[in-house]
Design an enzyme around this catalytic site. Structure first.
Site, mmCIF file in Angstrom:
data_model
loop_
_atom_site.group_PDB
_atom_site.id
_atom_site.type_symbol
_atom_site.label_atom_id
_atom_site.label_comp_id
_atom_site.label_asym_id
_atom_site.label_seq_id
_atom_site.Cartn_x
_atom_site.Cartn_y
_atom_site.Cartn_z
ATOM 1 N N CYS A 76 19.254 -46.158 -28.585
ATOM 2 C CA CYS A 76 18.682 -44.942 -27.988
ATOM 3 C C CYS A 76 19.592 -44.463 -26.861
ATOM 4 C CB CYS A 76 17.293 -45.209 -27.410
ATOM 5 S SG CYS A 76 15.978 -45.122 -28.609
ATOM 6 N N HIS A 77 19.763 -43.150 -26.786
ATOM 7 C CA HIS A 77 20.548 -42.568 -25.704
ATOM 8 C C HIS A 77 19.711 -42.523 -24.428
ATOM 9 C CE1 HIS A 77 22.517 -40.957 -29.318
ATOM 10 N NE2 HIS A 77 23.605 -40.920 -28.574
ATOM 11 N N GLU A 114 10.887 -41.933 -26.464
ATOM 12 C CA GLU A 114 10.353 -42.038 -25.115
ATOM 13 C C GLU A 114 8.839 -41.811 -25.108
ATOM 14 O OE1 GLU A 114 14.629 -41.770 -24.828
ATOM 15 O OE2 GLU A 114 13.185 -40.667 -26.023
ATOM 16 N N ASP A 128 -3.603 -55.577 -20.926
ATOM 17 C CA ASP A 128 -3.312 -56.604 -19.927
ATOM 18 C C ASP A 128 -4.352 -56.616 -18.815
ATOM 19 O OD1 ASP A 128 -1.684 -58.637 -18.577
ATOM 20 O OD2 ASP A 128 -1.286 -57.031 -17.134
#
Length: 163
Positions: A76-77, A114, A128
């Site tokens: 990924c960039h 993203e 979590d």
């Protein structure tokens, strides 16, 4: 059939060269679903989860994750994100939490990864923070909802509730 873009002529993994592309505004929306019990939703809404404000913490985690996507996903960039939004809808009647993210960039490549990373990490953070109350929570339906910009233009999932 479209060929895979992250393989070179010899079949080895390679980062796509985007240097010849024009930087344009690109957006992506993604989602995820967390299934839990109705009482867990009520605890979240009443700020009674011992680890703290679940929604605020998961929102920050999702934003941070979007910014770190190129460190997490090979090839990924790194992108100069101009906006990341992470929103949560809580449904106490059926114990459902919907995560929806939006990422915006002006760049030579898309921002789908993203948005998906933000949705995933936002959902994982909810898990979590609530696992002591409900370890049986289920995260599902991580999916791209919509993308705009780039060579392929606009794409939208026909049924956003469909995984």
């Amino acid at each position: 059939m479209q060929e895979l873009t992250h393989l070179d002529s010899g079949g080895a993994a390679a980062m796509v060269d985007v240097s010849g592309k024009t930087a344009t505004r690109r957006e992506a929306r993604a989602g995820a679903v967390i299934q839990t019990r109705p009482d867990v939703i009520e605890l979240i809404e009443q700020a009674l989860i011992k680890k703290g404000d679940v929604v605020a913490t998961a929102r920050i985690a999702g934003i941070m994750a979007a910014k770190k996507t190129s460190d997490l996903i090979p090839l990924c960039h790194p992108l100069p994100l101009s906006k990341v939004a992470v929103d949560f809808r809580l449904y106490a009647d059926n114990g459902r939490i919907e995560v929806e993210t939006l990422c915006v960039v002006t760049s030579q490549t898309g921002v789908e990864m993203e948005a998906l990373t933000a949705a995933s990490v936002g959902a994982l953070t909810v898990y979590d923070m609530c696992k002591a109350v409900d370890p049986a929570m289920k995260i599902s339906d991580i999916r791209l909802l919509e993308k705009q910009g780039g060579k392929r233009g606009h794409w939208q999932r026909e049924d956003p509730t469909d995984a």
